[in-house]
Write a protein that holds these residues in place. Structure first.
Motif, short mmCIF file in Angstrom:
data_model
loop_
_atom_site.label_atom_id
_atom_site.label_comp_id
_atom_site.label_asym_id
_atom_site.label_seq_id
_atom_site.Cartn_x
_atom_site.Cartn_y
_atom_site.Cartn_z
N TYR A 197 -4.67 -9.13 -6.50
CA TYR A 197 -5.24 -8.91 -5.16
C TYR A 197 -4.13 -8.80 -4.12
N TRP A 198 -3.14 -9.70 -4.19
CA TRP A 198 -2.07 -9.65 -3.19
C TRP A 198 -1.13 -8.47 -3.41
N MET A 199 -1.05 -7.97 -4.62
CA MET A 199 -0.33 -6.72 -4.86
C MET A 199 -1.01 -5.60 -4.07
N ALA A 200 -2.34 -5.54 -4.15
CA ALA A 200 -3.08 -4.51 -3.42
C ALA A 200 -2.87 -4.64 -1.92
N VAL A 201 -2.95 -5.87 -1.42
CA VAL A 201 -2.77 -6.10 0.02
C VAL A 201 -1.37 -5.68 0.46
N GLY A 202 -0.37 -6.08 -0.31
CA GLY A 202 1.01 -5.75 0.05
C GLY A 202 1.26 -4.25 0.07
N ILE A 203 0.78 -3.56 -0.95
CA ILE A 203 0.98 -2.11 -1.03
C ILE A 203 0.25 -1.43 0.12
N ARG A 204 -0.95 -1.89 0.44
CA ARG A 204 -1.71 -1.32 1.55
C ARG A 204 -0.97 -1.49 2.87
N GLN A 205 -0.23 -2.60 3.00
CA GLN A 205 0.50 -2.88 4.23
C GLN A 205 1.88 -2.24 4.27
N ASP B 31 4.29 -2.19 1.39
CA ASP B 31 5.28 -2.59 0.39
C ASP B 31 5.50 -1.47 -0.62
N GLY B 32 6.72 -1.37 -1.11
CA GLY B 32 7.02 -0.40 -2.16
C GLY B 32 7.22 1.00 -1.60
N PHE B 33 7.55 1.92 -2.50
CA PHE B 33 7.81 3.31 -2.12
C PHE B 33 6.81 4.21 -2.83
N PHE B 34 5.89 4.77 -2.06
CA PHE B 34 4.83 5.61 -2.61
C PHE B 34 4.58 6.80 -1.68
N LEU B 35 4.15 7.90 -2.25
CA LEU B 35 3.60 8.97 -1.44
C LEU B 35 2.26 8.50 -0.88
N PRO B 36 1.82 9.04 0.25
CA PRO B 36 0.58 8.53 0.88
C PRO B 36 -0.61 8.46 -0.07
N TRP B 37 -0.82 9.50 -0.88
CA TRP B 37 -1.99 9.50 -1.77
C TRP B 37 -1.79 8.57 -2.97
N THR B 38 -0.54 8.45 -3.44
CA THR B 38 -0.32 7.54 -4.56
C THR B 38 -0.37 6.09 -4.10
N ARG B 39 0.01 5.81 -2.84
CA ARG B 39 -0.12 4.45 -2.31
C ARG B 39 -1.59 4.04 -2.33
N LYS B 40 -2.45 4.95 -1.88
CA LYS B 40 -3.88 4.65 -1.86
C LYS B 40 -4.39 4.40 -3.27
N GLU B 41 -3.92 5.19 -4.22
CA GLU B 41 -4.35 5.02 -5.61
C GLU B 41 -3.89 3.67 -6.17
N GLU B 42 -2.67 3.25 -5.81
CA GLU B 42 -2.15 1.96 -6.27
C GLU B 42 -2.97 0.80 -5.72
N VAL B 43 -3.35 0.91 -4.45
CA VAL B 43 -4.19 -0.12 -3.86
C VAL B 43 -5.49 -0.23 -4.64
N GLY B 44 -6.12 0.92 -4.90
CA GLY B 44 -7.37 0.92 -5.66
C GLY B 44 -7.20 0.37 -7.06
N LYS B 45 -6.07 0.69 -7.69
CA LYS B 45 -5.82 0.20 -9.06
C LYS B 45 -5.78 -1.32 -9.10
N TRP B 46 -5.03 -1.93 -8.18
CA TRP B 46 -4.89 -3.38 -8.20
C TRP B 46 -6.17 -4.09 -7.76
N LEU B 47 -6.90 -3.50 -6.81
CA LEU B 47 -8.18 -4.11 -6.42
C LEU B 47 -9.16 -4.06 -7.59
N LYS B 48 -9.16 -2.98 -8.33
CA LYS B 48 -10.04 -2.85 -9.48
C LYS B 48 -9.69 -3.89 -10.55
#
Length: 326
Positions: A170-178, A180-197
């Protein structure tokens, strides 16, 4: 998706009402269970009297939650709170060690009335680190998360999440949403969804609600979103209960839930159990009459029967606060 198995594992770990605690009498177990339920409902003062029974019997977890209850009700580290944190810490409770270590940042510092401790905050944090690190290095996912809390090194959070610890996911998702990390805009959104799932599948109710919102905001499958809102409600999570009840009663109508006034009224009425915790009663006083206006007296009676049955077969309501509070 092994959702049912993961949920069962998660609730086995956190649901106190059905557990037997080693070394405690049945009556003491009941007191401990009741105390933790009340603590999770933000009723710290009421919780303390039950937790005291198991704490005095030597149960480290009860000692920790008793200390938390006292500190939260007083809003600073008191002598009693510190006494029970120390009792738990002396039984190798890492959570208690961390709270003692953080006492150097407590309000009592500003008031210049912090109680004397057996160790300095720095020594308690070192004890926590020395206790948690071997377990983390041996693959314990919860200890990996505690190492993250102790060090703030993101690699420990990543390791804990990769090891399947739902809170870390859960906190991975929160951090990436805020950011954290290096992502393209659409891949950041996908990572957030992955960790929340993943966190939702691991049984963490806060993630379930946020994953449902993520699906809704990204025009995903609303049937999946409805599933996770229902799962959060089935877990007794306050936000899951309030959302599920309101959406079933179309107060408001969101996520395309089919109208079910009886069930919606019943689920919403469960929140009255939280009176005194979290200021929920204001919401109930506004929402229940709104739903009742659409119902007949017979339907309201059926809803009350449904609510009674629900309470018999589901976990107590909870805000699911993090065990390591701040």
């Amino acid at each position: 998706m092994n959702t049912k198995r993961n949920l069962a594992t998660f609730f086995l770990a956190i649901t106190v009402s059905c557990q037997l605690f080693a070394g405690l009498t049945p009556d003491t177990n009941i007191a401990k269970s009741k105390g933790i339920v009340l603590y999770n409902q933000f009723k710290s003062i009421s919780a303390a009297q039950y937790l005291m029974v198991a704490a005095e019997a030597g149960d480290a977890e009860s000692q920790y939650y008793l200390a938390e209850s006292i500190r939260k009700s007083k809003h600073y580290m008191t002598e009693d709170a510190q006494k029970w944190y120390q009792a738990a810490a002396e039984q190798n409770d890492v959570y208690a060690m961390i709270q003692l270590g953080r006492s150097g940042e407590d309000y009592c510092v500003n008031m210049d009335n912090c109680p004397l401790s057996k160790k300095t905050p720095e020594e308690w944090l070192k004890s926590a680190l020395d206790t948690a690190k071997p377990k983390a290095e041996n693959g314990d996912a919860e200890s990996m998360y505690l190492m993250y809390e102790l060090t703030l090194k993101p690699e420990w959070l990543q390791k804990s999440a990769d090891a399947g610890y739902a809170l870390a996911q859960y906190w991975m998702a929160v951090g990436i949403r805020q950011g954290d990390g290096f992502f393209l805009p659409w891949t950041r959104k996908e990572e957030v969804g992955k960790w929340l799932k993943l966190s939702s599948e691991g049984g963490y109710p806060k993630a379930m609600m946020e994953y449902a919102a993520y699906i809704y905001e990204n025009k995903g499958d609303l049937e999946v979103a409805r599933h996770w809102i229902e799962q959060a409600a089935l877990a007794g999570y306050k936000s899951g209960i309030s959302s599920y009840g309101a959406y079933l009663a179309h107060s408001p109508s969101l996520y395309d839930f089919p109208l079910d006034l009886i069930k919606g009224y019943a689920i919403t009425s469960l929140l009255t159990d939280l009176d005194g915790g979290g200021n929920v009663q204001v919401y109930v006083n506004d929402t229940l009459p709104e739903i009742a206006e659409k119902m007949t007296p017979e339907e309201i009676n059926k809803a009350k029967d449904f609510a009674r049955e629900w309470k018999k077969n589901h976990p107590p309501l909870s805000f699911y606060p993090d065990k390591l509070s701040h």
